[in-house]
Write a protein that holds these residues in place. Structure first.
Motif, PDB file in Angstrom:
ATOM      1  N   ALA A 293       0.825  -1.207   0.000  1.00  0.00           N
ATOM      2  CA  ALA A 293       0.000   0.000   0.000  1.00  0.00           C
ATOM      3  C   ALA A 293       0.860   1.259   0.000  1.00  0.00           C
ATOM      4  O   ALA A 293       0.548   2.240  -0.692  1.00  0.00           O
ATOM      5  N   LEU A 294       1.944   1.249   0.759  1.00  0.00           N
ATOM      6  CA  LEU A 294       2.852   2.395   0.759  1.00  0.00           C
ATOM      7  C   LEU A 294       3.374   2.678  -0.643  1.00  0.00           C
ATOM      8  O   LEU A 294       3.414   3.832  -1.085  1.00  0.00           O
ATOM      9  N   CYS A 295       3.760   1.636  -1.361  1.00  0.00           N
ATOM     10  CA  CYS A 295       4.281   1.820  -2.722  1.00  0.00           C
ATOM     11  C   CYS A 295       3.199   2.318  -3.672  1.00  0.00           C
ATOM     12  O   CYS A 295       3.457   3.151  -4.548  1.00  0.00           O
ATOM     13  N   GLY A 296       1.980   1.809  -3.523  1.00  0.00           N
ATOM     14  CA  GLY A 296       0.890   2.274  -4.365  1.00  0.00           C
ATOM     15  C   GLY A 296       0.587   3.746  -4.156  1.00  0.00           C
ATOM     16  O   GLY A 296       0.394   4.503  -5.123  1.00  0.00           O
ATOM     17  N   LEU A 297       0.546   4.175  -2.904  1.00  0.00           N
ATOM     18  CA  LEU A 297       0.316   5.590  -2.602  1.00  0.00           C
ATOM     19  C   LEU A 297       1.494   6.440  -3.077  1.00  0.00           C
ATOM     20  O   LEU A 297       1.310   7.564  -3.563  1.00  0.00           O
ATOM     21  N   CYS A 298       2.717   5.891  -2.945  1.00  0.00           N
ATOM     22  CA  CYS A 298       3.905   6.620  -3.393  1.00  0.00           C
ATOM     23  C   CYS A 298       3.861   6.879  -4.898  1.00  0.00           C
ATOM     24  O   CYS A 298       4.238   7.965  -5.362  1.00  0.00           O
ATOM     25  N   ALA A 299       3.391   5.901  -5.662  1.00  0.00           N
ATOM     26  CA  ALA A 299       3.313   6.065  -7.114  1.00  0.00           C
ATOM     27  C   ALA A 299       2.445   7.261  -7.487  1.00  0.00           C
ATOM     28  O   ALA A 299       2.781   8.024  -8.398  1.00  0.00           O
ATOM     29  N   ALA A 300       1.339   7.431  -6.777  1.00  0.00           N
ATOM     30  CA  ALA A 300       0.469   8.577  -7.045  1.00  0.00           C
ATOM     31  C   ALA A 300       1.111   9.880  -6.589  1.00  0.00           C
ATOM     32  O   ALA A 300       0.956  10.920  -7.233  1.00  0.00           O
TER      33      ALA A 300
END
Length: 423
Positions: A293-300
Motif C-alpha cells: 500500500a505504501l508503494c501504491g500511494l507513493c506512485a500517485a
C-alpha cells in the motif's frame, strides 16, 4: 409447548443495519455511475478506434481536445471497447469496477489474517460499500477509469502464494498499461524477490515489444520520440488545483515552475527511497500489505500529475487501517491518517477543488483550504510518518486466530514470517 424463538440482540440488529446500509450505498453509487458521462472511458474507446483505423494515436487529440496519454499497449487492450456503444461500454465498466472493488477488499482481508467465514462476508460487503463513498473510488466509476484494475493486478500478484507460477505477471501487465506500477518492481527488488522482479520486468518489456509489432508508429512516438515524458498532454496547467501530487503541491502553493523543475525530482527521489525503505521493513516484520500500500500511494504522490482517481490504493490501505484500529497499542498512532482517509469524500474535497470548469472553490484560503486542496499528498506523508514511528516503537502486528477461519491465501498462512525472511 410452543417453542420460543430468541430475539436477535441489539448488536446483531446494528450489524445488519450497518452492513445493509453500506451495501445499499455501494449499489446506489454503482447505479448512479452508470449514468455518468465517463469521459476517460470515451478517450479509451477513441484511442482503440484510432489504432483500428490506422490513425495517429499521439499527435492529435483522439476525442474533442483530449489526448491519449497511456502507452500504446493500453490502446491495443482498449480496442475491443471501441467496438461497443458508449452506453454498453459504460455499463460493462461499472460492473467490472464493482467486481474489482469487492475483489480488492476480499483479497486484502484474506491477506491480513484469519476470519470466520460469516464475518468475512459481512466485512467485505460493508467495506466495499463504504469504499464507494471515497472520492478516489467514486471518480473511477464516474470517469470510467482503469485504476481499480491496476490495483487488482498488483495486489493479486504480490499477495499470491510464493510458489505460484505466474508471480510477477500482474505487476508487469499493470506497468504495461500505465507506467506508475513500475514502482512495484523496485519493491520486489528491495524485498529480495528477484525472480518475481525479473518476471515483472520481462513482462513489462514484452508489452513494449508487442506494441512495436502491432502498432509500430504509435510505439515509436511514445517510446522513441519522448511522448511518455510529455507531461503537458495530461493537462495544460500543471499548477491546476486538480493535480494531487507532490509536483502539484509545489506549483499550487507558489513555488515557481523553474524551481519546481529541479526541486520536484529531488523530493520525489527522496520520497521513493523513504517509501521503499519502510516498505521493505514492513515486509520483514510480517506486514507485506502495508508495504504494498505504501508503494501504491507513493506512485500517485511522485507522479508528475495525479488525479483523485489515481489514489485508489486508499481502498486496501483503508482495510489495513481498520485492522490496526482493533489493536489498542497501535490505533492512536494511525488515528490521524484514518481521519484523513475517511475525509476524502467528494463533498469535502469539492469545497476546495470543484471539478466543474470555471467553478469558484467554496473554501479558497486558509489552513482548511490547504488541507483539502492537498489532502491526498497529506494522507501519504502522514502515512510515512506513522509507519516510521510504528516501526521505531517495535510494535509487532497482532494476528487474529479463530475457529473455522479462512486463510490469507490458498496454501499460505497470513503474514508468513518465514517467507518474509526468505524474501
Amino acid at each position: 409447548m410452543k417453542s420460543q424463538r430468541s430475539r436477535p440482540s441489539a448488536r446483531a440488529v446494528g450489524t445488519s443495519v450497518l452492513v445493509g446500509g453500506f451495501g445499499v450505498l455501494g449499489l446506489v453509487g454503482a447505479v448512479l455511475a452508470g449514468g455518468a458521462e465517463a469521459v476517460d472511458l470515451q478517450v479509451y474507446q477513441a484511442g482503440g478506434k484510432a489504432l483500428l483505423e490506422g490513425r495517429d494515436l499521439y499527435d492529435l487529440p483522439v476525442r474533442q481536445d483530449f489526448h491519449f496519454t497511456y502507452p500504446p499497449f493500453a490502446a491495443l487492450v482498449f480496442t475491443p471497447l471501441s467496438l461497443l456503444s458508449a452506453e454498453t461500454a459504460r455499463i460493462l465498466v461499472v460492473l467490472a469496477n464493482t467486481a474489482l472493488v469487492v475483489f480488492i477488499v476480499a483479497r486484502t482481508c484474506r491477506t491480513l489474517g484469519t476470519m470466520e467465514t460469516r464475518l468475512f462476508t459481512l466485512v467485505v460487503i460493508t467495506v466495499s460499500g463504504a469504499a464507494m463513498g471515497l472520492e478516489s473510488v467514486h471518480s473511477n466509476f464516474t470517469d470510467g477509469q482503469i485504476n481499480l484494475l491496476l490495483v487488482a493486478l498488483v495486489l493479486a500478484d504480490l499477495t499470491a502464494r510464493r510458489d505460484h507460477p505466474a508471480l510477477g505477471v500482474g505487476v508487469g501487465i499493470a506497468a504495461g498499461l500505465k507506467l506508475t506500477p513500475l514502482v512495484f518492481v523496485a519493491y520486489l527488488i528491495v524485498t529480495r524477490r528477484y525472480r518475481q522482479a525479473a518476471v515483472a520486468s520481462a513482462c513489462a518489456g514484452g508489452t513494449v515489444v508487442v506494441s512495436f509489432l502491432l502498432a509500430p508508429t504509435a510505439a515509436a512516438d511514445y517510446w522513441l520520440r519522448g511522448v511518455f515524458a510529455d507531461f503537458d498532454r495530461i493537462f495544460a496547467d500543471p499548477a491546476s488545483r486538480h493535480n494531487q501530487s507532490l509536483r502539484g503541491l509545489l506549483l499550487k502553493n507558489g513555488v515557481p515552475q523553474d524551481v519546481t523543475l529541479w526541486l520536484w525530482p529531488v523530493l520525489a527521489a527522496a520520497v521513493v527511497i523513504v517509501t521503499l525503505t519502510l516498505a521493505a521493513r514492513a515486509a520483514r516484520r510480517g506486514e507485506p500489505l502495508l508495504g504494498v500500500a505504501l508503494c501504491g500511494l507513493c506512485a500517485a504522490a511522485v507522479s508528475p500529475w495525479s488525479w483523485g482517481h489515481h489514489w485508489v490504493w486508499l481502498v486496501p490501505f483503508g482495510v489495513f487501517l481498520l485492522w490496526v484500529a482493533g489493536q489498542p497499542r497501535r490505533r492512536l498512532l494511525w488515528l490521524p491518517t484514518t481521519v484523513l482517509v475517511v475525509s476524502s469524500v467528494p463533498a469535502l474535497l469539492s469545497l476546495a477543488d470543484p471539478m466543474e470548469d470555471g467553478a469558484v472553490p467554496a473554501v479558497a484560503d486558509g489552513p482548511l483550504a490547504f488541507v483539502l486542496a492537498n489532502l491526498y499528498v497529506i494522507i501519504f506523508l502522514t502515512t510515512l510518518a506513522a509507519a516510521a514511528l510504528d516501526f521505531r516503537a517495535g510494535r509487532a502486528p497482532c494476528e487474529p486466530r479463530e475457529k473455522g477461519a479462512r486463510t490469507a491465501a490458498p496454501g499460505v498462512p497470513p503474514y508468513d514470517r518465514s517467507a518474509s525472511r526468505q524474501a
